[in-house]
Write an enzyme that holds these catalytic residues in place. Structure first.
Site, PDB file in Angstrom:
ATOM      1  N   SER A   5       0.808  -1.218   0.000  1.00 33.10           N
ATOM      2  CA  SER A   5       0.000   0.000   0.000  1.00 33.10           C
ATOM      3  C   SER A   5       0.835   1.260   0.000  1.00 33.10           C
ATOM      4  O   SER A   5       0.328   2.343  -0.286  1.00 33.10           O
ATOM      5  CB  SER A   5      -0.918   0.010   1.214  1.00 33.10           C
ATOM      6  N   ASP A  12     -10.469  -6.432  -0.399  1.00 34.00           N
ATOM      7  CA  ASP A  12      -9.917  -5.321   0.368  1.00 34.00           C
ATOM      8  C   ASP A  12      -9.466  -5.903   1.701  1.00 34.00           C
ATOM      9  O   ASP A  12     -10.023  -6.894   2.173  1.00 34.00           O
ATOM     10  CB  ASP A  12     -10.998  -4.261   0.580  1.00 34.00           C
ATOM     11  N   HIS A  48     -14.944  -0.147   2.961  1.00 40.53           N
ATOM     12  CA  HIS A  48     -14.856   1.186   3.529  1.00 40.53           C
ATOM     13  C   HIS A  48     -16.081   2.027   3.221  1.00 40.53           C
ATOM     14  O   HIS A  48     -16.182   3.158   3.660  1.00 40.53           O
ATOM     15  CB  HIS A  48     -13.617   1.906   2.978  1.00 40.53           C
ATOM     16  N   CYS A 107      -7.723   2.194   1.292  1.00 39.20           N
ATOM     17  CA  CYS A 107      -8.757   1.346   0.708  1.00 39.20           C
ATOM     18  C   CYS A 107      -8.256   0.690  -0.559  1.00 39.20           C
ATOM     19  O   CYS A 107      -7.932   1.364  -1.536  1.00 39.20           O
ATOM     20  CB  CYS A 107      -9.989   2.206   0.377  1.00 39.20           C
TER      21      CYS A 107
END
Lengths: 378, 622
Positions: free
Chosen positions: B332, B371, B377, B390
């Site tokens: 991420s 996710d 989310h 996210c």
């Protein structure tokens, strides 16, 4: 008319016999004597130079024995056969040189072919094959050779030289070029051409410097001009050998009394600089005697050349003995500081294997030429 | 043998005369050459005889090298990282020794010789390269041992005491991966050295790190002394006027801050991983850590095989420099860069929202791309997607952008390219593309792979150095600098400093400055918002940090399985990443950290970065 009384007949008979015994085995007495004496001196001085190392001396004897056997064998081959096989030997050598460039291995230079059992330098073959080839080629028609033939002969010289120089092995390539050049010279290469090309070479020195010489070769020339710039490498050897030679004086310090730790030999160099050890131990008198011995061998070789029958034999013999002279001169010149370090051993005295064998093979050819004369004359 | 016998008898005679004439001329030339030779030799042996005799037997001259002092290495504050400590070694020159065994037994009466010492001596003896070179038997002799040897010298030929400077690294493992170490020169290195005369008398060469990359500068120039020796080779005196002084190696000041390194190392604790901290304004590397590390001092005089084996085969790979050569999926942590790509290429705006139900699907494919938050989310805009990380938002975004755009944009940031840092051994990581996949896997690119790339997984790999550099570029709003270890080079003779100037690399084009600010603001919220994935470090934080957490998956789990950390063996647990810079408005430091198998970037990675940034940015009190 010589009276044919009994004593004269005997003398004749004896003379004839002597000639027949040695001639039958195709050995030239004078040459053989000179070479053996030289080899013997070589072993003696090697023993001293290696720090009284019996091992080294014995190994050298073995090399010499092998070399003498080779010489003997070659001497049996009649020059007619030698002449016949010249182009084939040359062709083989050429192929091997190319193979070495592609597949060869060595200390960062491609000179050897590793054949599993032993290693082998094709450039050694060329030392004999090139003059043989050129002599063969030029003796096919009359001397002096025509421009065209001369040009082709030069190619026969230049191509192997370049192939060997590319290995890179400048020393050997120059020797090969030399031996080929001598054939051309003896065959009647016009003096004008020689002088002209010398001038050309001198004029293109800057080009040669920049484009042809490797950095380490450039460095060697610089060190030659001023050894002080390389006190820890080659310059060291030149300085040390000058000291060794100079301190020998008139009579030398005596055998085994040279200063070994002085020279602190590096592996590649110990064998090349052996003349320095000789000079130190036997002095100026010793040097003169040694040079006399070399001269004796050379003169004998020159006589053989002059008495040789047939153009091929004459050209080949001349080239081989003159190249021997160059060997000697370059090494002694290098050791005494007259010439830059080029890594040529002192013939028959420096420790070594293949180069001695090649050398003795050349002398075998000379002996063959000398002792097969009756054959050719008929 | 057929021959064209066009040569007549008269020709034979003529030819032989020709050759003989030539022979005569050449013979005369030979005589001339020989005379020249004799003259030169006579000059040496008769005219200069006295001169050379003096130089030889009675006063023997030896030319010895004077080893130059190796340059010192400091950190940016002048703390010593590499130094040369004086030490006496016991050295044997085998060519001067008659019987090595008896010499060794004589010596063991005078100094302490362990079996290990003797064993290694024989190993070195076998491996000896240069003749008349001393082979070390023991290092770091005590004063008493030195005295005992000196007193008994007369009966120990070939035994020498060598005063040496031994390289030492005061901070040990802290600098192993940045400064590196020197060790004995081996055969391959010996052959590869061009200027071999300069290495006379030098036994060590830089092997890794700065010691290797700056070897030539650190080495200096060898000196030469002319020494009189007696017949045994023992020194009588040095002939001073002929001495050429050695030129000492240059000192190096690194950009590294060793205090920062120490804080980072301690913060890592037992974890493995790497941390790289840079100054975004010029590319200076402030800290470079790879954990676990090792003590470089062990290598200086040669390890025994056991210790070396232990180090080289250890599963934790302490010898491996993760900062420079570790290739990890960025996870991420890549998201801000992708978001920026989306804005700059006008594919999205910061107000677009999507709905995140916890999974994503491509048209025509029934695979669920998940996710990390199972329930999703909900409605997510750009800022929220970054702050809460996210995945679904980014699956969508990367699908919109496509792999070609991703490849172009991320490559501009330095992904898949070496940074060109002044250390050897850097690896470029991997930025996949259609072309790459076709070339290496002989397969076309699949759309699903774009999605995975969009969350920093799949084929994509980056080194911690690259991540730090990319983060620094972001902090700099697109300006890229080449990372540099060395701050300045100092000439020890006059102590002048030659400061290396920073080198710019090709910048990332800015289409709209506002986009950059949007992303940076979002990254600030990652730390400073109560929803941010790195919020736990926002305690008593006097400055603003802009960062992004990352959790890089090592292995994939099946479609309907759950990832339960405790159940997965440690070696397969996700890596924790965190990239950040601070202060957000005028950044002075950019950091990338990766903690292997530690799970959450926010939980484990961010606190390390916080400690490092505190150390760097906050004034010390008292």
């Amino acid at each position: 008319m010589i009276p044919q009384n009994s004593s004269n007949l005997e003398k004749d008979h004896r003379l004839n016999m002597r000639r027949t015994v040695l001639t039958r085995i195709h050995m030239d007495f004078l040459l053989l004597f000179g070479l053996m004496l030289l080899a013997g001196i070589g072993v003696v001085i090697l023993y001293s130079a290696s720090g009284q190392n019996m091992d080294v001396a014995l190994r050298q004897l073995v090399h010499l024995a092998v070399a003498f056997i080779v010489m003997f064998t070659v001497a049996q081959i009649s020059p007619i056969n030698i002449e016949f096989w010249s182009p084939w030997l040359f062709g083989l050598g050429l192929i091997l040189l190319i193979v070495v460039l592609v597949f060869g291995e060595g200390k960062g230079a491609q000179r050897w072919l590793d054949l599993g059992l032993f290693r082998f330098q094709p450039s050694e073959i060329m030392k004999i094959a090139v003059p043989m080839m050129i002599a063969w080629f030029l003796s096919e028609s009359h001397l002096p050779p025509s421009q065209l033939r001369l040009l082709f002969a030069s190619m026969l010289l230049i191509i192997p030289t370049i192939l060997v120089a590319a290995q890179p092995d400048l020393g050997t390539s120059l020797l090969i070029a030399c031996s080929g050049f001598f054939v051309l010279l003896l065959a009647g290469l016009r003096w004008r051409l020689i002088i002209g090309s010398f001038i050309l070479i001198i004029a293109s020195t800057p080009l040669i410097w920049h484009y042809l010489l490797h950095p380490y070769q450039q460095r060697r020339v610089l060190i030659f001009l001023n050894p002080k710039i390389d006190p820890l490498g080659d310059g060291y050897h030149i300085t040390q050998s000058s000291i060794a030679i100079g301190s020998g004086g008139l009579y030398g310090k005596g055998w085994l009394n040279g200063t070994q730790s002085h020279l602190d030999f590096l592996p590649e160099r110990s064998t090349d600089f052996i003349f320095a050890v000789f000079s130190e131990e036997f002095g100026f008198i010793g040097i003169l005697l040694l040079l006399a011995l070399y001269l004796f061998i050379i003169i004998r070789g020159v006589i053989i050349t002059a008495e040789a029958k047939g153009t091929f034999s004459r050209l080949l013999a001349g080239s081989l003995i003159l190249t021997f002279f160059v060997y000697m001169f370059v090494n002694i010149g290098m050791v005494s500081g007259l010439l830059p370090v080029v890594g040529l051993p002192l013939p028959l005295i420096s420790y070594g294997g293949t180069s001695i064998v090649t050398l003795m093979a050349a002398f075998g050819v000379l002996m063959s030429i000398q002792t097969h004369r009756k054959l050719i004359a008929s | 043998m057929a021959r064209t016998n066009s040569i007549t008898l008269k020709d034979h005679i003529r030819e032989s005369l020709l050759v003989n004439r030539r022979l005569l001329i050449i013979s005369l030339m030979m005589v001339v050459f020989i005379i020249v030779l004799i003259l030169k030799l006579a000059y040496l042996q008769i005219f200069s005889h006295q001169y050379y005799t003096t130089l030889s037997e009675k006063n023997r001259l030896a030319i010895l090298p004077i080893v130059p002092t190796r340059g010192l290495i400091y950190d940016r504050n002048g703390i010593l990282l590499a130094q040369n400590l004086p030490s006496f070694s016991l050295v044997i020159v085998p060519e001067h020794v008659k019987d090595i065994n008896s010499t060794l037994s004589d010596l063991s009466d005078l100094v302490t010789l362990s079996d290990e010492d003797i064993k290694r001596f024989y190993e070195r003896l076998k491996a000896k390269e240069r003749p008349f070179e001393g082979v070390p038997l023991r290092f770091r002799l005590t004063d008493e041992e030195v005295a005992r040897i000196a007193v008994n010298r007369y009966r120990l030929t070939g035994v020498n005491i060598k005063p040496e400077l031994i390289r030492h690294y005061p901070l040990g493992p802290l600098t192993a991966h940045s400064v590196g170490y020197v060790a004995r020169i081996n055969k391959e290195e010996l052959r590869a050295i061009i200027d071999i005369a300069n290495y006379s008398g030098t036994s060590h060469i830089g092997k890794v790190g700065i010691e290797k990359s700056y070897e030539t500068l650190l080495l200096g120039q060898v000196g030469i002394q002319h020494v009189e020796t007696n017949a045994q080779g023992r020194r009588l005196r040095t002939i001073e006027p002929l001495t050429t002084k050695p030129i000492p190696g240059k000192n190096l000041y690194l950009n590294i801050d060793s205090k920062l390194q120490a804080v980072a190392q301690q913060a890592f604790g037992e974890h493995s991983g790497a941390l790289v901290a840079m100054d975004p304004n010029n590319g200076n590397i402030l800290a470079m850590i790879s954990m676990p590390s090792y003590d470089p001092n062990l290598f200086v005089n040669g390890l025994d095989t056991q210790t070396y084996q232990a180090l080289s085969t250890s599963l934790e790979r302490p010898l491996f420099n993760r900062s420079l050569q570790g290739r990890y999926p960025p996870g991420s942590a890549l998201k801000p860069f992708i978001a920026l790509a989306g804005l700059e290429l006008n594919r999205i705006s910061d107000t677009n929202t999507i709905d995140c139900p916890g999974w994503y699907m491509l048209k025509g494919d029934d695979r669920h791309y998940r996710d990390w938050k199972k329930a999703g989310h909900g409605e997510t805009n750009l800022k929220k997607a970054i702050v809460e990380s996210c995945d679904v938002y980014f699956y969508n975004l990367s699908h919109t952008l496509g792999i070609d755009n991703l490849h172009t944009y991320l490559t501009a940031f330095g992904m898949g390219r070496k940074t060109g840092i002044d250390l050897k051994g850097e690896v470029p990581g991997l930025m996949p593309s259609r072309e790459w996949k076709r070339r290496t896997r002989h397969l076309p690119w699949f759309p699903g792979e774009t999605l995975i790339t969009g969350i920093g997984q799949g084929f994509i790999l980056a080194t911690p150095l690259q991540l730090a550099s990319m983060t620094a570029t972001l902090a700099n709003r697109g300006q890229r600098f080449q990372p540099r270890m060395v701050y300045a080079i100092q000439d020890p003779a006059n102590e002048t400093l030659e400061i290396s100037s920073s080198r710019t690399l090709d910048a990332v084009t800015r289409t709209d400055d506002l986009n950059w600010e949007t992303i940076i603001n979002a990254m600030q919220e990652v730390v400073h918002s109560i929803y941010g994935t790195a919020r736990r470090i926002n305690i008593k934080l006097p400055y603003k940090i802009a960062g992004k957490t990352g959790t890089a998956q090592i292995f994939g789990i099946k479609q309907d399985e759950e990832y339960v950390e405790a159940e997965v063996s440690k070696k397969l647990r996700d890596h924790a990443l965190f990239v950040a810079f601070a202060p957000a408005d005028k950044p002075r430091i950019a950091v990338a950290v990766i903690v292997e198998n530690a799970g959450s970037g926010g939980a484990v990675g961010a606190p390390i970065v916080r400690k490092v940034m505190d150390e760097f940015l906050l004034e010390k009190k008292g």
